[in-house]
Structures are given as C-alpha cells and as structure tokens.
Design an enzyme around this catalytic site. Structure first.
Site, short mmCIF file in Angstrom:
data_model
loop_
_atom_site.label_atom_id
_atom_site.label_comp_id
_atom_site.label_asym_id
_atom_site.label_seq_id
_atom_site.Cartn_x
_atom_site.Cartn_y
_atom_site.Cartn_z
N SER A 6 0.83 -1.21 0.00
CA SER A 6 0.00 0.00 0.00
C SER A 6 0.86 1.26 0.00
O SER A 6 0.34 2.37 0.01
CB SER A 6 -0.94 0.00 1.21
OG SER A 6 -0.22 -0.19 2.40
N ASN A 25 -2.22 -2.61 13.20
CA ASN A 25 -3.68 -2.47 13.20
C ASN A 25 -4.13 -1.24 13.98
O ASN A 25 -4.99 -0.48 13.51
CB ASN A 25 -4.34 -3.73 13.77
CG ASN A 25 -4.03 -4.96 12.94
OD1 ASN A 25 -3.42 -4.84 11.87
ND2 ASN A 25 -4.44 -6.13 13.41
N THR A 28 -40.68 25.63 -9.47
CA THR A 28 -40.85 24.26 -8.97
C THR A 28 -41.11 23.43 -10.22
O THR A 28 -41.71 23.94 -11.18
CB THR A 28 -42.04 24.10 -7.99
OG1 THR A 28 -43.24 24.42 -8.68
CG2 THR A 28 -41.90 25.00 -6.77
N HIS A 29 -40.64 22.21 -10.23
CA HIS A 29 -40.74 21.36 -11.43
C HIS A 29 -40.14 22.03 -12.66
O HIS A 29 -40.56 21.76 -13.78
CB HIS A 29 -42.20 21.00 -11.73
CG HIS A 29 -42.96 20.49 -10.54
ND1 HIS A 29 -43.08 19.16 -10.25
CD2 HIS A 29 -43.61 21.16 -9.55
CE1 HIS A 29 -43.79 19.01 -9.13
NE2 HIS A 29 -44.12 20.21 -8.68
N SER A 65 -14.84 25.41 -27.66
CA SER A 65 -15.00 24.18 -28.43
C SER A 65 -13.94 24.15 -29.53
O SER A 65 -13.56 25.18 -30.09
CB SER A 65 -16.39 24.17 -29.06
OG SER A 65 -16.39 23.36 -30.23
N LYS A 110 -18.59 28.89 -29.20
CA LYS A 110 -18.94 28.27 -27.92
C LYS A 110 -18.12 28.77 -26.74
O LYS A 110 -16.92 29.00 -26.83
CB LYS A 110 -18.75 26.75 -28.01
CG LYS A 110 -19.73 26.04 -28.91
CD LYS A 110 -21.16 26.08 -28.43
CE LYS A 110 -21.41 25.31 -27.17
NZ LYS A 110 -21.60 23.88 -27.35
N ASN A 152 -18.27 27.18 -22.95
CA ASN A 152 -18.97 26.16 -22.17
C ASN A 152 -18.62 26.26 -20.68
O ASN A 152 -17.46 26.48 -20.33
CB ASN A 152 -18.60 24.76 -22.68
CG ASN A 152 -18.97 24.58 -24.14
OD1 ASN A 152 -20.00 25.07 -24.58
ND2 ASN A 152 -18.11 23.90 -24.88
N GLU A 207 -19.80 21.85 -14.99
CA GLU A 207 -20.09 20.47 -15.42
C GLU A 207 -19.18 19.49 -14.70
O GLU A 207 -19.60 18.41 -14.29
CB GLU A 207 -19.93 20.36 -16.94
CG GLU A 207 -20.99 21.16 -17.69
CD GLU A 207 -20.61 21.40 -19.15
OE1 GLU A 207 -19.89 20.58 -19.73
OE2 GLU A 207 -21.04 22.42 -19.70
N TYR A 217 -9.41 -6.82 12.58
CA TYR A 217 -8.72 -6.39 11.37
C TYR A 217 -8.68 -7.46 10.29
O TYR A 217 -8.39 -8.63 10.56
CB TYR A 217 -7.27 -5.95 11.69
CG TYR A 217 -6.58 -5.43 10.46
CD1 TYR A 217 -6.74 -4.11 10.05
CD2 TYR A 217 -5.82 -6.28 9.65
CE1 TYR A 217 -6.16 -3.63 8.89
CE2 TYR A 217 -5.23 -5.81 8.49
CZ TYR A 217 -5.40 -4.49 8.11
OH TYR A 217 -4.83 -4.02 6.96
N GLN A 228 -7.37 -2.27 4.12
CA GLN A 228 -6.38 -1.45 3.42
C GLN A 228 -7.03 -0.67 2.28
O GLN A 228 -6.51 0.34 1.82
CB GLN A 228 -5.25 -2.34 2.89
CG GLN A 228 -4.12 -1.60 2.22
CD GLN A 228 -2.89 -2.48 2.10
OE1 GLN A 228 -2.18 -2.71 3.07
NE2 GLN A 228 -2.64 -3.00 0.91
N LYS A 241 -8.21 3.55 2.16
CA LYS A 241 -7.47 4.80 2.00
C LYS A 241 -7.67 5.50 0.67
O LYS A 241 -7.84 6.72 0.62
CB LYS A 241 -5.97 4.54 2.22
CG LYS A 241 -5.66 4.36 3.68
CD LYS A 241 -4.31 3.73 3.89
CE LYS A 241 -4.31 2.85 5.09
NZ LYS A 241 -5.23 1.69 4.98
N1 ARG Z 1 -1.23 -1.36 5.20
C1 ARG Z 1 -2.15 -1.88 6.15
C2 ARG Z 1 -3.48 -1.15 6.02
O1 ARG Z 1 -3.49 -0.14 5.39
C3 ARG Z 1 -1.63 -1.65 7.52
C4 ARG Z 1 -2.13 -2.62 8.53
C5 ARG Z 1 -1.57 -3.96 8.29
N2 ARG Z 1 -1.98 -4.87 9.29
C6 ARG Z 1 -1.85 -6.18 9.12
N3 ARG Z 1 -2.30 -6.92 10.09
N4 ARG Z 1 -1.34 -6.70 8.04
O2 ARG Z 1 -4.49 -1.57 6.50
#
Ligand code: ARG
Length: 460
Positions: free
Chosen positions: A22, A109, A154-155, A276, A282, A284, A289, A316, A321, A324
């Site tokens: 990660s 964790n 409205t509408h 455009s 144009k 835009n 948008e 966990y 993971q 993120k």
């Molecule tokens: N990269 C992991 C995550 O984002 C970190 C935690 C990893 N924990 C584990 N028990 N492998 O969740």
C-alpha cells in the site's frame, strides 16, 4: 525489510508483493505516522518500557525521517510494504537496533487506524475552510442582489417570484449543514485507537489517556476488538463528502441552466469556461459540469467503502487497506472542486434585466388567490377561480393583467378594480416576510445570520 518474515520459509510471490503493498498510496500518511510514533515513543518511556535516552534517540531519528519525506528525498525501497514498514526500516538505518523497540506492544492495526484518524482530522479542517470560502462567495453575491428579482421554479416551471439573493442563500444553508456534519464527524474521529494492539489490547501498562492527550484526541476507544476494524469515521466522512457533492452538483446544474442562451440569467466568467475545438462561438461552463460530474466519484467512493466493510468478520482484515484510496480521492476531489466553484460564484455576472423580463403575470396567480382569500373567499375556491382566469387569459393569448375587471368579476363578485395592484412583482416578494421567506427584510436577516456564522468559523 519485512515486519513479519520470521515464520516464513518461502519468499513472497512477486505479484503478491505488489498486490499487498500500500506504500504507493499510503505514503501520504507519513506525517501522521511519524506524529503517532513520536507520541508512542514518549508513552513507552513513560511506562518504563524504554529509557529516556532511547526515547530521545527514537524521536530524533523520526524527526529525520519526517524531514526526508518533507524534502522529497525519502527513498522507497523494495520491501517497503506500507508507510509503517518504510518509516521503521528507515528509522533502523538511522538509529540502529533501538528502532526495534518502537513497535513494543503496538500493531500496525492500531497504528494505521490512528494514522488515518490523524490524517482525516487535518483533512476535515481543510475541507471546512474551503466550504467556508464558498459560503463567503455566496453571501457576497447575495448582498449585491438584494433587490434583484427572478422567477422561482418548482418542477422547472415558473412558480413564484423570488429574490436572486434568496435563491443564492439557499445554497449557503446546505453548505452550513455540511460543515456541521463535518464537525460532528471530526468529533467522532478524534478518539484514539492506539493501545488496542492487534485486537486484544495492551499488556504493558500503556497510559492511553495520556497518549490521547498528547496526540490531540479527546478520548480513547473503549473496545480493542471494535477499534481495529472501526472505519465508521471514514464512511461518515465519505457520506459528508458525497452530500457536499450533491449540493455542489445542484448549484452547478442551476447555474448551467441559468447560463444557457434560453435562460440568459447569468454568465460564467471566461476564467471558468472553455471553448470548443469545432464551434468557434462556444463558451462552455466546464467548471460547473466537472463539479457536477465529480459528485459521481464522491458517491462511488462512499459506496465502495461501505461495500468493502459490509461482509467483514470481526477485527482487522486486509480488506481494510482498501479504505485509504477512496478517502484520499474524496479529500482531493473536494479540495480542488470547492475553490473552483467558489471562483465561479465570486465572478458570476448576473443579467438582472433578463431575469425581470422573464417574469410573467402568471407567476402572480398565487398572489391573486391571496387577494380573493383576503376578501373572504376560501382559498380552495379562490384557487379554482384563478385557475379558470389563467385559462381564459391563455385562450385569448393575453397576460392575466390584461383581463378586464368584468372578466375578473364574471368569476367572482369580490374582484374590484384594485385587483391590478396585485400585478407587482416587488410587492409579491415583499409580502413573504415571515422568517425564511423571500422578502428583502427576511433575506437581510438570513444574511446577517450567515455573516455571524462565517465570523464565528474564522475565530476557531
Ligand atoms: N497497510 C495496512 C493497512 O493499510 C496496515 C495494517 C496492516 N496490518 C496487518 N495486520 N497486516 O491496513
């Protein structure tokens, strides 16, 4: 360096290595990770698990790692599975074996949960600032259009006249609720996971309350099993981000519509438009948008995370993971979208004449019904009478105000020659003076309230 190689005989499959890593995205947690580790080193020393000298060595080493990241000189090496591994590996290179003491009683964790919470608290403050700026742009436009009339819809059909400032302020209040929602999310995010360990808690006498205070959390989490898989705070943020997106998207849609040749109510500044490649005439409103379009990914991020979470067994699991990237993406999306939309609003040109011109007598039909109601005609009956008058005027291709007194009186004897006084858009707007209505006085009250909220926010 692997944090877990001991019990393995074989090395990891190369593709699995990539799949598992990660670091490509969680490196942006470096600051939070190091902040968490500095506090953790202090907590270990306080609990007598490392000496003060060891603590200082760790803290100095971590400071150097932080500087390397900030300067862009930190080198990610093969085997740096995630940000936690990378920081620990580098710390070891800098301070030697004492680096191995930092992870005492800690698991990735509880570490990663802490990092993401720290990251999110900063992100919320940033997003809140952008929301506030957009609100300020809305208020500034509203203040300069306290007497600008527009058809209210409205509408998407003309309904009743309103002030442009009233329409603008409607978005201020949506964004105000968004800010309050983010504040609530921040409150629930500011609870410390560290000390939950892998899942069972800490056996080493760690003072979690002190650690929470050190890191600026308002409390510690009450259950270690829940703690290591709780991503409610991210889901909640992604929902708040989605709703911000929905509000922005609606504003964008209104403005796209109002800026068409057919409406011609507003003009988006050239700085926020594009042309455009084929049609030379144009211009835009791409800014709007895109703002509308990006809402799709904000909602997608929310749905993606909820789907990841829904089937997870207790504690966990590596699925987590996946929390993120949607989080980072939603933060990044808001951080660019909100200032762009604020720019569009700030520089928006309004065509007052066109808006006034588009007001038709029929938009005062409700005011006409009120006229009869004031003369004792029950509103339901008045509604029917005015409906028939609208039909009559339409059939003769004339405006309502062009009907003769006798035409009005043919429908009800309560009509008098003063009925023509109703055909006054300003008067109609001024009449809506109950709190929250479109009367200039009521809109001024709203704006004053809004200013107070904006000023309170800038004092935080
Ligand atoms: N990269 C992991 C995550 O984002 C970190 C935690 C990893 N924990 C584990 N028990 N492998 O969740």
């Amino acid at each position: 360096m692997k944090l877990w190689g001991g019990r393995f005989e074989k090395s990891t499959d190369e593709l699995m290595e990539q799949f598992n890593a990660s670091i490509g995205f969680d490196r942006r947690l470096y600051n939070a990770d190091i902040t968490g580790s500095v506090a953790y080193a202090k907590a270990l020393a306080y609990a007598g698990l490392i000496t003060e000298a060891e603590r200082d060595t760790l803290i100095d080493g971590l400071a150097q790692v932080r500087e390397e990241f900030a300067a862009g000189t930190f080198e990610i090496k093969a085997g740096d599975e995630d940000i936690h591994t990378a920081v620990e590996r580098r710390l070891h290179e800098i301070v030697g074996d004492v680096a191995g003491k930092l992870h005492t009683g800690r698991s990735r964790n509880d570490q990663v949960a802490t990092d993401v919470r720290l990251f999110l608290l900063d992100a919320i403050a940033e997003v809140n600032g952008h929301l506030r700026n957009l609100q300020a742009a809305i208020v500034a436009q509203a203040e300069s259009h306290l007497d600008t009339l527009m058809p209210g819809y409205t509408h998407l059909q003309q309904a009743q006249p309103v002030l442009l400032s009233h329409w603008l302020m409607s978005y201020f209040w949506m964004l105000q609720r968004d800010r309050e929602r983010l504040d609530g999310c921040a409150e629930r995010t500011a609870v410390l996971p560290l000390g939950a360990g892998a899942l069972a808690g800490n056996a080493l006498g760690l003072d979690r309350a002190r650690l929470a205070e050190e890191l600026g959390f308002r409390d510690v989490t009450p259950n270690s099993i829940d703690t290591v898989s709780d991503r409610d705070f991210i889901a909640e943020f992604l929902f708040s981000a989605s709703l911000i997106g929905v509000h922005i998207s609606r504003l964008a849609e209104d403005l796209v519509l109002f800026s068409t040749d057919e409406f011609g109510f507003v003009q988006v500044d050239e700085a926020y438009a594009t042309g455009s490649s084929l049609m030379p005439q144009k211009m835009n409103p791409d800014s709007l948008e895109l703002a509308r379009g990006k809402t799709g990914r904000l909602i997608g991020n929310l749905v993606g995370l909820l789907t990841t979470l829904k089937g997870l067994p207790s504690t966990y699991n590596k699925d987590l993971q996946e929390d993120k990237e949607p989080l980072f993406d939603s933060v990044d999306t808001l951080v660019i979208t909100l200032p762009v939309v604020a720019g569009v609003v700030r520089t928006l040109r309004v065509n007052k004449t066109r808006m006034a011109h588009d007001l038709s007598d029929a938009i005062l039909a409700t005011d006409l019904a009120d006229y009869l109601m004031r003369r004792g005609v029950p509103f339901r009956q008045a509604h029917g009478i005015i409906g028939r008058l609208v039909r009559k005027a339409n059939a003769s291709c004339i405006a309502l105000s062009q009907l003769a007194v006798k035409d009005f009186q043919a429908e009800h004897a309560a009509f008098d020659s003063d009925v023509y006084e109703v055909f006054d858009f300003v008067r109609s707007v001024e009449a809506k003076d109950a709190v929250g209505g479109t009367a200039p006085a009521a809109v001024k009250t709203q704006i004053a309230e809004a200013q107070a909220l904006l000023n309170a926010a800038s004092d935080d």
